[in-house]
Design an enzyme around this catalytic site. Structure first.
Site, PDB file in Angstrom:
ATOM      1  N   GLU A 140       0.843  -1.200   0.000  1.00 30.55           N
ATOM      2  CA  GLU A 140       0.000   0.000   0.000  1.00 30.55           C
ATOM      3  C   GLU A 140       0.876   1.247   0.000  1.00 30.55           C
ATOM      4  O   GLU A 140       1.777   1.380   0.826  1.00 30.55           O
ATOM      5  CB  GLU A 140      -0.910   0.011   1.233  1.00 30.55           C
ATOM      6  CG  GLU A 140      -1.767   1.264   1.330  1.00 30.55           C
ATOM      7  CD  GLU A 140      -2.410   1.473   2.687  1.00 30.55           C
ATOM      8  OE1 GLU A 140      -2.959   2.575   2.905  1.00 30.55           O
ATOM      9  OE2 GLU A 140      -2.351   0.561   3.539  1.00 30.55           O
ATOM     10  N   LYS A 223     -19.176   1.702 -17.786  1.00 25.73           N
ATOM     11  CA  LYS A 223     -18.610   2.967 -18.256  1.00 25.73           C
ATOM     12  C   LYS A 223     -17.189   3.153 -17.722  1.00 25.73           C
ATOM     13  O   LYS A 223     -16.270   3.544 -18.470  1.00 25.73           O
ATOM     14  CB  LYS A 223     -19.517   4.116 -17.801  1.00 25.73           C
ATOM     15  CG  LYS A 223     -19.099   5.493 -18.289  1.00 25.73           C
ATOM     16  CD  LYS A 223     -20.128   6.510 -17.807  1.00 25.73           C
ATOM     17  CE  LYS A 223     -19.738   7.929 -18.193  1.00 25.73           C
ATOM     18  NZ  LYS A 223     -20.715   8.916 -17.676  1.00 25.73           N
ATOM     19  N   LYS A 239     -19.107  -0.176  -1.313  1.00 26.38           N
ATOM     20  CA  LYS A 239     -19.979   0.812  -0.677  1.00 26.38           C
ATOM     21  C   LYS A 239     -19.691   0.901   0.822  1.00 26.38           C
ATOM     22  O   LYS A 239     -19.019   0.036   1.398  1.00 26.38           O
ATOM     23  CB  LYS A 239     -21.440   0.426  -0.897  1.00 26.38           C
ATOM     24  CG  LYS A 239     -21.836  -0.884  -0.230  1.00 26.38           C
ATOM     25  CD  LYS A 239     -23.311  -1.189  -0.430  1.00 26.38           C
ATOM     26  CE  LYS A 239     -23.686  -2.496   0.298  1.00 26.38           C
ATOM     27  NZ  LYS A 239     -25.114  -2.809   0.143  1.00 26.38           N
ATOM     28  N   GLY A 352       0.023   7.647  27.048  1.00 27.26           N
ATOM     29  CA  GLY A 352       0.217   9.039  26.657  1.00 27.26           C
ATOM     30  C   GLY A 352       1.581   9.509  27.132  1.00 27.26           C
ATOM     31  O   GLY A 352       2.282   8.804  27.858  1.00 27.26           O
ATOM     32  N   CYS A 379      -0.121   1.389  30.104  1.00 30.35           N
ATOM     33  CA  CYS A 379       1.097   2.187  30.019  1.00 30.35           C
ATOM     34  C   CYS A 379       1.047   3.350  31.013  1.00 30.35           C
ATOM     35  O   CYS A 379       1.140   3.143  32.205  1.00 30.35           O
ATOM     36  CB  CYS A 379       1.324   2.651  28.579  1.00 30.35           C
ATOM     37  SG  CYS A 379       3.015   3.210  28.250  1.00 30.35           S
ATOM     38  N   GLN A 383       0.956   3.809  35.333  1.00 32.56           N
ATOM     39  CA  GLN A 383       1.827   4.675  36.130  1.00 32.56           C
ATOM     40  C   GLN A 383       1.029   5.645  36.985  1.00 32.56           C
ATOM     41  O   GLN A 383       1.359   5.864  38.155  1.00 32.56           O
ATOM     42  CB  GLN A 383       2.788   5.415  35.205  1.00 32.56           C
ATOM     43  CG  GLN A 383       3.761   4.486  34.482  1.00 32.56           C
ATOM     44  CD  GLN A 383       4.596   5.190  33.429  1.00 32.56           C
ATOM     45  OE1 GLN A 383       4.538   6.410  33.290  1.00 32.56           O
ATOM     46  NE2 GLN A 383       5.375   4.427  32.675  1.00 32.56           N
ATOM     47  N   ARG A 470       9.364   4.659  28.131  1.00 34.44           N
ATOM     48  CA  ARG A 470      10.729   4.898  28.614  1.00 34.44           C
ATOM     49  C   ARG A 470      10.761   5.125  30.127  1.00 34.44           C
ATOM     50  O   ARG A 470      11.812   5.369  30.696  1.00 34.44           O
ATOM     51  CB  ARG A 470      11.388   6.071  27.876  1.00 34.44           C
ATOM     52  CG  ARG A 470      10.701   7.401  27.982  1.00 34.44           C
ATOM     53  CD  ARG A 470      11.576   8.534  27.418  1.00 34.44           C
ATOM     54  NE  ARG A 470      11.902   8.337  26.028  1.00 34.44           N
ATOM     55  CZ  ARG A 470      11.134   8.715  24.995  1.00 34.44           C
ATOM     56  NH1 ARG A 470       9.947   9.275  25.234  1.00 34.44           N
ATOM     57  NH2 ARG A 470      11.514   8.529  23.753  1.00 34.44           N
ATOM     58  N   HIS A 515       1.134  -2.744  26.198  1.00 34.53           N
ATOM     59  CA  HIS A 515      -0.024  -2.359  25.380  1.00 34.53           C
ATOM     60  C   HIS A 515      -0.732  -3.606  24.853  1.00 34.53           C
ATOM     61  O   HIS A 515      -0.453  -4.072  23.743  1.00 34.53           O
ATOM     62  CB  HIS A 515       0.425  -1.489  24.205  1.00 34.53           C
ATOM     63  CG  HIS A 515       0.851  -0.114  24.595  1.00 34.53           C
ATOM     64  ND1 HIS A 515      -0.008   0.970  24.573  1.00 34.53           N
ATOM     65  CD2 HIS A 515       2.044   0.358  25.038  1.00 34.53           C
ATOM     66  CE1 HIS A 515       0.642   2.051  24.971  1.00 34.53           C
ATOM     67  NE2 HIS A 515       1.891   1.708  25.260  1.00 34.53           N
ATOM     68  N   GLU A 517      -3.575  -3.914  23.619  1.00 40.81           N
ATOM     69  CA  GLU A 517      -4.431  -3.641  22.457  1.00 40.81           C
ATOM     70  C   GLU A 517      -3.785  -4.030  21.141  1.00 40.81           C
ATOM     71  O   GLU A 517      -4.485  -4.308  20.154  1.00 40.81           O
ATOM     72  CB  GLU A 517      -4.837  -2.160  22.425  1.00 40.81           C
ATOM     73  CG  GLU A 517      -3.735  -1.165  22.118  1.00 40.81           C
ATOM     74  CD  GLU A 517      -2.993  -0.650  23.334  1.00 40.81           C
ATOM     75  OE1 GLU A 517      -2.398   0.436  23.257  1.00 40.81           O
ATOM     76  OE2 GLU A 517      -2.998  -1.355  24.371  1.00 40.81           O
TER      77      GLU A 517
END
Length: 545
Positions: A140, A223, A239, A352, A379, A383, A470, A515, A517
């Site tokens: 991609e 077309k 669609k 974050g 994460c 903390q 970190r 993480h 997720e």
């Protein structure tokens, strides 16, 4: 079998869903028994998205081997079984950086370095290397045809098609076919002009994926086929749908996978999409719903938490529940109070960076702890839960992270200063280190403590999860916090780093440094998210009585 290449481009406008279309096609081909991988080529000059603003670029997806990549790689992993790696995503910045490094080293023997052939050759080499051993590689290209930034990539792919042979390559182009309400019809002219733009740089598309808010009528497909010089069966109507996991069946029903296999002369069985049918069935037939509050710093752009959003949906599928996500800016908690958290069935605080909104997150963790509301911290979410517990339960009233207060007298969270990288070399960090590529990244083993909620949820002694941080728990102050009731339920393989904490006298309060997720998929879900959503439903039921 020689490797076959599918090059995916986009035209007319951005955000057409190239990544979803590429991943959906890959899932069908994989279901036909083919060994498939997907690559994303990003035209921006950043070396990687690791230091880019989440509110501009969306989340940074972390691979098993620790690459900080585009969020599209998350889509790829959620649609196919094959795992992504550093080889699956590279940017213009990374290409130019490598070419300049080679030039300084003298690899080009004094040649004048140019976009053609040096940049294009580097792109081709990476595509070929990333696809080694695969039956099909889907590539991609980010951006839109006509963008200046994309030209070196498109030229490289044009050359690669010549190098490996057109019979081993296929160009798939996504375009927009808008519906004009006043005319009462869809318009094909933007697609025609987009293909014309591709032709001007030497690329004839073989397949057109036509995006629209409705099915493209047969006469309009004819077309498009006529004016864009492609077979009518290669004009695919895509669609808008209520679920992205419906797209594999939509593409298969129009014979896209058969067209691809015919083009590459691949003899493989029909695709079995029964797993996707199960996903769609569970999605369409929930037995209830829960509302989960996501308290974050980047909530103005939900894509900043794309994998978390998807993982919650997957957990909903596992529990046959609809998961409604209420986004709450952590700064609003600071100014408007915890009343914003009322009425939720569970609370999630995601990752974050930086001090902004942190006190709001800490107040959120306190609210969840004191009111026995299910809590999942990820994460930074772990903390701040530790900081809150240290301040309000363990008596460390000045507890903080050295990320937010370098002179903090009770730094319960501190900078990781030294660890081994994937090659076994010791890496050292300080406050002055570069921000980019200087974190604990990628898959790490975690040992789960017997008798803990985390061990119960995972049902295993050892797990592997992906990291991107970190800062870590300061083990020096940990005994005082544990003495106050907090439980460390997960440790790194060497037992030196805290990976999971929980509160034993709380119905469901778990926070992880990693993480989870990034490894959740619609077909398999993830045990931590599944347990969290189940706890949300249990909390909801208990408060109805």
């Amino acid at each position: 079998m020689a490797t076959n290449y599918i090059f995916v481009t986009g035209g007319v406008v951005s955000s057409l869903g190239k990544g979803i279309a590429a991943a959906s096609l890959a899932s069908i081909l994989e279901a036909r028994g083919l060994n498939v991988t997907i690559m994303k080529l990003d035209p921006y000059i950043n070396v990687d998205p690791g230091t880019m603003s989440p509110t501009q670029h969306g989340e940074v997806f972390v691979t098993q081997d620790g690459a900080e990549t585009d969020l599209d790689l998350g889509h790829y992993e959620r649609f196919i079984r094959s795992k992504m790696s550093k080889a699956n995503n590279f940017t213009s910045g990374k290409i130019y950086s490598e070419v300049l490094r080679k030039e300084r080293r003298g690899d080009y023997l004094g040649a004048t370095i140019q976009v053609i052939p040096h940049i294009t050759n580097e792109i081709k080499e990476r595509v070929i290397e990333g696809g080694k051993g695969r039956d099909v590689v889907i590539v991609e290209v980010g951006g839109t045809v006509g963008d200046i930034e994309s030209l070196p990539f498109l030229e490289a792919l044009r050359q690669l098609a010549v190098d490996v042979g057109r019979e081993k390559t296929l160009f798939m182009h996504l375009t927009l076919v808008p519906y004009i309400p006043t005319a009462g019809e869809v318009k094909t002219k933007p697609t025609q002009h987009s293909v014309k733009e591709l032709l001007s740089i030497g690329i004839q598309p073989d397949v057109l994926i036509c995006r629209s808010d409705r099915a493209i009528p047969s006469n309009e497909r004819k077309k498009i086929a006529l004016f864009c010089n492609v077979p009518e069966r290669a004009v695919i109507s895509l669609k808008d749908v209520d679920s992205i996991y419906r797209i594999p069946e939509l593409l298969k029903s129009q014979g896209l996978d058969t067209f691809v296999c015919d083009r590459f002369r691949l003899d493989c069985p029909e695709a079995d999409l029964s797993e996707w049918e199960q996903v769609l069935y569970r999605q369409a037939n929930p037995t209830g719903e829960v509302t989960i509050g996501m308290v974050g710093k980047y909530v103005e752009l939900p894509d900043a938490y794309k994998s978390v959003n998807e993982a919650l949906k997957h957990a909903g599928l596992t529990n046959r529940l609809t998961v409604n996500i209420k986004y709450i800016d952590s700064q609003d908690i600071e100014t408007k109070g915890v009343e914003l958290l009322h009425g939720l069935d569970a609370i999630l605080v995601p990752g974050g960076f930086g001090y902004r909104g942190v006190e709001g997150k800490i107040r959120t963790a306190q609210y969840a702890r004191e009111n026995k509301i299910p809590y999942l911290g990820i994460c930074l979410g772990m903390q701040i839960a530790l900081i809150e517990y240290a301040r309000n339960v363990a008596g460390l009233t000045q507890a903080n992270s050295s990320e937010f207060d370098k002179d903090c007298p009770q730094p319960v969270v501190g900078l990781i200063t030294e660890w081994q990288d994937e090659s076994g070399n010791v890496e050292t960090r300080s406050d002055e280190s570069d921000l980019g590529g200087t974190m604990r990244l990628g898959a790490q083993q975690c040992h789960l403590i017997e008798g803990t909620k985390a061990r119960e949820v995972y049902g295993a002694e050892t797990i592997v999860e992906r990291h991107r941080h970190r800062y870590e728990v300061n083990n020096t102050l940990l005994p005082q916090i544990e003495a106050a009731g907090l439980k460390v339920s997960g440790l790194s393989a060497d037992r030196k780093l805290v990976e999971i904490i929980e509160i034993p006298n709380h119905p469901w309060f778990i926070a992880a440094q990693f993480h989870p997720e990034f490894t959740s998929t619609p077909r398999d879900g993830h045990p931590l998210f599944a347990g969290f959503v189940a706890a949300a439903k249990a909390y909801q039921d208990s408060h109805k009585a």
